[in-house]
Design a protein around this motif. Structure first.
Motif, mmCIF file in Angstrom:
data_model
loop_
_atom_site.group_PDB
_atom_site.id
_atom_site.type_symbol
_atom_site.label_atom_id
_atom_site.label_comp_id
_atom_site.label_asym_id
_atom_site.label_seq_id
_atom_site.Cartn_x
_atom_site.Cartn_y
_atom_site.Cartn_z
ATOM 1 N N GLU A 171 -7.903 2.452 -3.146
ATOM 2 C CA GLU A 171 -7.536 2.882 -1.797
ATOM 3 C C GLU A 171 -6.292 3.764 -1.817
ATOM 4 O OE1 GLU A 171 -9.091 2.493 1.173
ATOM 5 O OE2 GLU A 171 -10.751 1.769 -0.066
ATOM 6 N N HIS B 82 0.818 -1.211 0.000
ATOM 7 C CA HIS B 82 0.000 0.000 0.000
ATOM 8 C C HIS B 82 0.854 1.264 0.000
ATOM 9 C CE1 HIS B 82 -3.434 2.585 0.721
ATOM 10 N NE2 HIS B 82 -2.814 3.105 1.791
ATOM 11 N N LYS C 106 -7.256 7.168 -3.176
ATOM 12 C CA LYS C 106 -7.992 7.895 -2.137
ATOM 13 C C LYS C 106 -7.036 8.506 -1.120
ATOM 14 C CE LYS C 106 -11.505 7.178 1.459
ATOM 15 N NZ LYS C 106 -12.414 6.159 2.086
ATOM 16 N N LYS D 97 -7.458 -2.126 -4.327
ATOM 17 C CA LYS D 97 -6.274 -1.642 -3.628
ATOM 18 C C LYS D 97 -5.734 -0.385 -4.302
ATOM 19 C CE LYS D 97 -5.099 -6.178 -1.781
ATOM 20 N NZ LYS D 97 -4.112 -7.259 -1.663
#
Length: 290
Positions: free
Chosen positions: A101, A66, A104, A98
């Motif tokens: 995310e 991430h 974001k 993913k």
């Protein structure tokens, strides 16, 4: 006018490699995500290196990492995902979720184009099982994008020429048939009218495509018409991928799902938006198969 920095995810795929080349040709600072999972795939590595030689910047990040993904996204203005459809199928968050995310959290992206490029999933709530999973999962991704308030554009290109024109819409082949051609129903359902990409001269039925090939090749094919019930029965006792394919073909060639609705106010037709772009007509595209 300042060019947008474009990050392409899935840049070595069928669509992705073309997006990378187009972005470079338009003069955009182009970044291509290079995933460590590339492993020993020498062909993909050589393609990435060729992009680098053309001016693209390779950004190494795993979709499973991430923090690294957020860092990669933070370097761009626009993110275009061209990942294969196989990445939609997962019991956990899909790789595209993913990516959503990461976008974001980065908070800087002006436009996100998710990997769709097929039939519009919002029109396919009635789709047959098991192929319906494709559309349901794409809608899940759309809702995630919209819930995150990410500026986005959905691209529905429907039937790509390379998969539907030269093979005259036959399943499980990419080459033109030499003697016989299977025709779905009466063969008159239009299959290339699209939501966002709708080149006027390429709005064709299966019969139109067959006729163009016969004219180019000088070879008249025997037409074997397949009734809808017989076609659907062909998925019985076959593998999952074939069942999905049969279901999708049924919606396209028997129901006309690509043309049985009009573009609404939330849609736009690409050739009207960009009239200066010259698209390849089906006749010209098919000549390479002679």
């Amino acid at each position: 006018m300042e060019k947008s920095r474009v990050l392409v995810v899935g840049g070595t795929g069928y669509i992705g490699r073309r997006i990378v080349r187009a972005s470079l040709a338009q003069g955009h600072p182009t970044l291509v995500l290079m995933r460590p999972e590339i492993g020993l795939d020498i062909d993909k590595l050589q393609m990435l290196l060729s992009f680098k030689a053309q001016g693209a910047r390779l950004v190494e990040a795993s979709l499973e990492d991430h923090a690294a993904l957020v860092a990669a996204v933070a370097q761009a203005d626009v993110v275009i995902s061209a990942m294969s459809g196989v990445h939609f199928r997962s019991h956990n968050l899909s790789l595209q979720h993913k990516l959503v995310e990461a976008i974001k959290e980065a908070g800087n992206i002006k436009r996100f184009v998710p990997s769709e490029f097929g039939m519009d999933p919002s029109k396919m709530g009635h789709a047959l099982e098991p192929g319906r999973v494709t559309f349901d999962e794409k809608m899940d991704l759309r809702w995630a994008i919209e819930d995150a308030n990410i500026p986005h554009t959905y691209v529905s290109a429907n039937c790509f020429a390379g998969y539907f024109c030269p093979n005259l819409c036959q399943m499980r082949t990419l080459l033109p048939p030499k003697e016989k051609v299977h025709v779905y129903g009466d063969g008159n359902v239009k299959v290339n009218k699209t939501i966002y990409l709708r080149p006027h001269e390429n709005i064709l039925s299966q019969n139109d495509v067959i006729a163009k090939w016969e004219k180019l090749s000088g070879n008249v094919l025997e037409k074997i018409h397949i009734p809808a019930d017989e076609f659907l029965a062909s998925m019985k006792d076959t593998d999952f991928a074939n069942q999905v394919g049969v279901g999708h073909y049924y919606h396209i060639f028997y129901e006309g799902c690509l043309t049985n609705f009009e573009i609404g106010e939330d849609g736009a037709e690409a050739t009207l938006l960009y009239p200066e772009v010259q698209y390849t007509r089906v006749d010209e595209y098919m000549k390479r198969y002679l």
